[in-house]
Motif scaffolding. Structure first.
Motif, mmCIF file in Angstrom:
data_model
loop_
_atom_site.group_PDB
_atom_site.id
_atom_site.type_symbol
_atom_site.label_atom_id
_atom_site.label_comp_id
_atom_site.label_asym_id
_atom_site.label_seq_id
_atom_site.Cartn_x
_atom_site.Cartn_y
_atom_site.Cartn_z
ATOM 1 N N THR A 76 0.729 -1.133 -0.074
ATOM 2 C CA THR A 76 0.025 -0.095 -0.090
ATOM 3 C C THR A 76 0.748 1.417 -0.106
ATOM 4 O OG1 THR A 76 -0.311 0.068 2.391
ATOM 5 C CG2 THR A 76 -2.070 -1.087 0.992
ATOM 6 N N LEU A 77 2.028 1.212 0.599
ATOM 7 C CA LEU A 77 3.007 2.192 0.621
ATOM 8 C C LEU A 77 3.475 2.719 -0.716
ATOM 9 C CD1 LEU A 77 4.756 1.925 3.867
ATOM 10 C CD2 LEU A 77 3.568 3.988 3.590
ATOM 11 N N LYS A 78 3.859 1.542 -1.584
ATOM 12 C CA LYS A 78 4.409 1.926 -2.768
ATOM 13 C C LYS A 78 3.272 2.213 -3.741
ATOM 14 C CE LYS A 78 8.482 -1.042 -2.392
ATOM 15 N NZ LYS A 78 9.379 -1.917 -2.786
ATOM 16 N N GLU A 79 1.947 1.443 -3.415
ATOM 17 C CA GLU A 79 0.776 2.114 -4.231
ATOM 18 C C GLU A 79 0.608 3.596 -4.137
ATOM 19 O OE1 GLU A 79 -1.189 1.106 -6.690
ATOM 20 O OE2 GLU A 79 -1.458 -1.097 -6.650
ATOM 21 N N ALA A 80 0.693 4.190 -2.788
ATOM 22 C CA ALA A 80 0.399 5.459 -2.415
ATOM 23 C C ALA A 80 1.375 6.302 -3.177
ATOM 24 C CB ALA A 80 0.425 5.683 -1.143
ATOM 25 N N TYR A 81 2.676 5.923 -2.993
ATOM 26 C CA TYR A 81 3.814 6.744 -3.696
ATOM 27 C C TYR A 81 3.652 6.841 -5.004
ATOM 28 C CZ TYR A 81 8.800 7.955 -4.664
ATOM 29 O OH TYR A 81 9.933 8.743 -5.178
ATOM 30 N N THR A 82 3.453 5.832 -5.839
ATOM 31 C CA THR A 82 3.527 5.999 -7.253
ATOM 32 C C THR A 82 2.337 6.462 -7.796
ATOM 33 O OG1 THR A 82 2.558 3.599 -7.315
ATOM 34 C CG2 THR A 82 4.896 3.823 -7.541
ATOM 35 N N LYS A 83 1.341 6.620 -7.084
ATOM 36 C CA LYS A 83 0.076 7.714 -7.233
ATOM 37 C C LYS A 83 0.484 8.959 -6.961
ATOM 38 C CE LYS A 83 -4.070 4.440 -6.185
ATOM 39 N NZ LYS A 83 -4.960 4.252 -5.335
ATOM 40 N N VAL A 123 -5.974 -1.754 5.483
ATOM 41 C CA VAL A 123 -4.691 -1.140 5.665
ATOM 42 C C VAL A 123 -4.793 0.198 4.646
ATOM 43 C CG1 VAL A 123 -2.252 -1.254 5.611
ATOM 44 C CG2 VAL A 123 -3.564 -3.228 6.421
ATOM 45 N N VAL A 124 -4.331 1.300 5.240
ATOM 46 C CA VAL A 124 -4.653 2.643 4.672
ATOM 47 C C VAL A 124 -3.261 3.146 4.781
ATOM 48 C CG1 VAL A 124 -5.678 4.814 4.409
ATOM 49 C CG2 VAL A 124 -7.054 3.051 4.814
ATOM 50 N N SER A 125 -2.777 3.615 3.503
ATOM 51 C CA SER A 125 -1.475 4.292 3.419
ATOM 52 C C SER A 125 -1.530 5.748 2.722
ATOM 53 C CB SER A 125 -0.113 3.412 2.828
ATOM 54 O OG SER A 125 0.239 2.428 3.558
ATOM 55 N N VAL A 126 -0.702 6.421 2.959
ATOM 56 C CA VAL A 126 -0.644 7.819 2.392
ATOM 57 C C VAL A 126 0.538 8.314 2.155
ATOM 58 C CG1 VAL A 126 -1.362 10.432 2.524
ATOM 59 C CG2 VAL A 126 -2.885 8.368 3.776
ATOM 60 N N ALA A 127 0.882 8.814 1.048
ATOM 61 C CA ALA A 127 2.041 9.622 0.579
ATOM 62 C C ALA A 127 1.889 10.909 0.187
ATOM 63 C CB ALA A 127 2.969 8.760 -0.782
ATOM 64 N N HIS A 128 2.795 11.772 0.681
ATOM 65 C CA HIS A 128 2.614 13.203 0.598
ATOM 66 C C HIS A 128 3.855 13.932 0.539
ATOM 67 C CE1 HIS A 128 2.107 17.603 1.783
ATOM 68 N NE2 HIS A 128 1.224 17.362 1.006
ATOM 69 N N ARG A 129 4.274 14.789 -0.422
ATOM 70 C CA ARG A 129 5.143 15.593 -0.511
ATOM 71 C C ARG A 129 5.130 16.925 -0.549
ATOM 72 N NH1 ARG A 129 9.370 17.189 -5.427
ATOM 73 N NH2 ARG A 129 11.276 17.710 -3.994
ATOM 74 N N THR A 130 5.544 17.774 0.669
ATOM 75 C CA THR A 130 5.538 19.197 0.901
ATOM 76 C C THR A 130 6.389 19.873 -0.375
ATOM 77 O OG1 THR A 130 4.793 18.531 3.026
ATOM 78 C CG2 THR A 130 5.420 20.760 2.330
ATOM 79 N N LEU A 131 5.795 20.377 -1.107
ATOM 80 C CA LEU A 131 6.771 21.405 -1.867
ATOM 81 C C LEU A 131 7.086 22.819 -1.155
ATOM 82 C CD1 LEU A 131 4.997 20.622 -5.351
ATOM 83 C CD2 LEU A 131 7.034 19.619 -4.256
ATOM 84 N N PRO A 132 8.146 23.447 -1.513
ATOM 85 C CA PRO A 132 8.284 24.813 -1.174
ATOM 86 C C PRO A 132 7.283 25.911 -1.749
ATOM 87 C CG PRO A 132 10.068 23.919 -2.666
ATOM 88 C CD PRO A 132 9.149 22.789 -2.409
ATOM 89 N N PRO A 133 6.744 26.659 -1.130
ATOM 90 C CA PRO A 133 5.882 27.785 -1.368
ATOM 91 C C PRO A 133 6.401 28.405 -2.779
ATOM 92 C CG PRO A 133 6.467 28.086 1.116
ATOM 93 C CD PRO A 133 7.517 27.208 0.289
ATOM 94 N N THR A 134 5.528 28.474 -3.745
ATOM 95 C CA THR A 134 5.909 29.090 -5.010
ATOM 96 C C THR A 134 6.078 30.767 -4.810
ATOM 97 O OG1 THR A 134 4.934 27.669 -5.975
ATOM 98 C CG2 THR A 134 5.408 29.816 -7.348
#
Length: 301
Positions: free
Chosen positions: A219-226, A277-288
């Protein structure tokens, strides 16, 4: 899972995302698991929303605090309001033909409800009506909001009775869910899902613990590739996960040691009781940074 990646080793049966639409786990277990979400203090925990009327307070709080939120629900609880909505066709937009052409009734209904939930969640994050949003898809199948709402990242997963939606104002997000009792074969999936290090670590575990860890890893790898928008184009065995000294889940085993695009990620897994089982992937981008105004040429008198 959303039915897009068919891999030998996930053994189950049934139409549309491979399983029947009954809830995973013992009878009543999902109700208890969803109710328990309200007691969690973690801002990265999913929020249970039983219908279009909410309550949405906890989602708004997460959006204000972290810039992102994950909503989960049972598709059957939204079914009536979705199917009786006078603007269902316009709400589905370009998904309307797919909805009409889905041959299995249960799959067709869940497809409509999943998009209904996603648009209502996105509309809350943007402060607009759901009917004002236009949903499209990238080449890998990643959902995107076009025009109004284009600055909001969205992700969707559904399996059995569960629908999961992630929204983010601060960077890419991906969500995935699997039934906790899914019969998953380590022997068949090892080379497809695991890096060599992950495979060795899982092989050393007792069978039941290995199955649970592999499902979490999946689930982690699915969330990341999504979140990346890669869909089926990125091999799961080409990257891995590990824990750093602080216990956080981080990317590992990256080709060439990784690059700048591999930083800023957060990964989290939440069990929904004995059901999912629930997994979440998130990337915080710097403010534009705001664009600089054009230079004004000096005045010549």
């Amino acid at each position: 899972m959303n039915g897009g990646r068919a891999v030998p080793g996930l053994r189950d049966a049934g139409p549309d995302a491979h399983r029947s639409l009954g809830a995973a786990g013992p009878p009543g277990a999902l109700d208890e698991a969803l109710a328990a979400l309200a007691t969690l203090d973690a801002l990265d925990a999913p929020v249970y929303i039983p219908g279009a009327d909410g309550p949405w307070d906890a989602v708004e709080e997460r959006l204000e605090t972290t810039g992102r939120a994950v909503v989960c629900t049972r598709w059957g609880q939204w079914l009536t309001s979705a199917l009786l909505h006078p603007e269902l066709r316009s709400l589905l937009g370009q998904d309307w033909p797919r909805y009409r052409q889905t041959p299995v009734a249960s799959g067709r209904l869940r497809f409509a409800v999943s998009r209904f939930v996603m648009k209502h969640t996105a509309a809350l994050a943007l402060g607009v009506e759901a009917s004002a949003l236009d949903l499209g898809y990238q080449l890998g199948g990643r959902p995107v909001l076009r025009g109004l709402g284009g600055e909001l990242e969205v992700s969707l997963a559904h399996t059995d009775e569960l629908i999961l939606v992630g929204v983010s104002r601060t960077g890419p997000i991906g969500v995935d869910a699997e039934p906790a009792d899914r019969d998953i074969s380590f022997e068949l999936l090892r080379d497809q899902v695991c890096t060599p290090r992950e495979g060795e670590e899982l092989a050393a575990l007792p069978e039941e613990e290995r199955r649970a860890r592999l499902l979490r890893l999946w689930t982690l790898k699915e969330a990341y590739t999504k979140a990346l928008g890669h869909g089926l184009r990125r091999r799961f065995s080409a990257f891995g996960f590990a824990r750093d000294d602080g216990g956080r889940v981080v990317l590992a085993d990256l080709p060439g040691g990784g690059d700048a695009g591999d930083v800023g990620w957060d990964f989290v897994t939440h069990p929904l009781g004995e059901c999912y089982v629930v997994s979440v992937a998130h990337r915080t981008l710097p403010p534009t940074a705001p664009a600089s105004p054009p230079a004004v040429p000096p005045r010549r008198d």
